[in-house]
Design an enzyme around this catalytic site. Sequence first.
Site, PDB file in Angstrom:
ATOM      1  N   THR A  93     -11.207  16.871 -10.820  1.00  4.14           N
ATOM      2  CA  THR A  93     -10.915  18.256 -10.470  1.00  4.14           C
ATOM      3  C   THR A  93     -11.144  18.403  -8.974  1.00  4.14           C
ATOM      4  OG1 THR A  93     -11.529  19.122 -12.633  1.00  4.14           O
ATOM      5  CG2 THR A  93     -11.566  20.671 -10.805  1.00  4.14           C
ATOM      6  N   LYS A 168      -6.108  24.193 -13.668  1.00  2.26           N
ATOM      7  CA  LYS A 168      -7.515  23.913 -13.986  1.00  2.26           C
ATOM      8  C   LYS A 168      -8.442  24.915 -13.309  1.00  2.26           C
ATOM      9  CE  LYS A 168     -11.394  22.013 -15.159  1.00  2.26           C
ATOM     10  NZ  LYS A 168     -11.844  20.660 -14.847  1.00  2.26           N
ATOM     11  N   LYS A 243     -18.649  24.329  -7.787  1.00  2.00           N
ATOM     12  CA  LYS A 243     -17.569  23.560  -7.153  1.00  2.00           C
ATOM     13  C   LYS A 243     -16.204  24.113  -7.540  1.00  2.00           C
ATOM     14  CE  LYS A 243     -15.089  19.266  -7.873  1.00  2.00           C
ATOM     15  NZ  LYS A 243     -14.988  18.044  -8.693  1.00  2.00           N
TER      16      LYS A 243
END
Length: 296
Positions: A93, A168, A243
Amino acid sequence: MATIAFIGLGNMGGPMAANLVKAGYKVVAFDLVEASRNQAKSDGATLAESAAAAVKGADTVVTMLPAGKHVLTVWNEVVPAMTKGTLIIDCSTIDVESSKAAHVLAAKHGVGSVDAPVSGGTGGAKAATLTFMCGGDEKSFAAAKPVLEKMGKKIVHCGGAGAGQGVKICNNMVLAISMIGVSEAFSLAEKLGLSHQAVFDVVSTSSGQCWSLTSYCPVPGPVPTSPANNDYKPGFASALMVKDLTLAQDAAKAAGAVTPLGKHAQEIYKAFDAAGHGGVDFSGIIQHVRELPVRS
């Protein structure tokens, strides 16, 4: 059976590589961490001395790394060593721009590429029930799908280069916001003297129903498999949620999108992380919510 090189054998990558071994692939694996390499060997993978050595002769390469800078560093090392016409899949990711740059690098060397970040956590990685959100051209996606199906249950082609990363970060922004909302509801319920089970029984079958409640309930009891019943051990660590929320805010800024709830969720999780709870599962945010000062 084809040979797959797998680079990045952490909490997610290790079980994913093990599932490819179980599916009958020859897996050649590499990671900088010795313990991760040893586990991969125990799971049946062949170890390589370097990332570049791992991809020699591989039909497909899979990377699972912490951030965009790591992906670009590894891809710059391995893509030139790959055979033209083969495929590289990144399941990390990372930010959309780094993902797009990785696709450009692969195309320059005649290598097909797919960005395929995952949802489902370590449990999904072990059980091969992950969801893959994929970006890339149709030909590369078609080549990647049989491999991804050995590691997950749902494989979705979201669009061109970087589209998987975009979906995502949108998903995880929703997840963070909903988990904070569920945590606030339970915190209020506690102050009102209501039982956790009563709140769960009603909300889980009413209009407030969401995954953060029904699958990952942030209080012990109602969902026995949730981290709340295991001292909030991840799972999906709060530091990783920070994050992903930061990636979402960076993308929003670049795209000119306004996401005030996403920004506030980022601030809340950053405060939780800064207080030393980055290794706590993200559902542990209820602990932070309970301690927020009362405002008049």
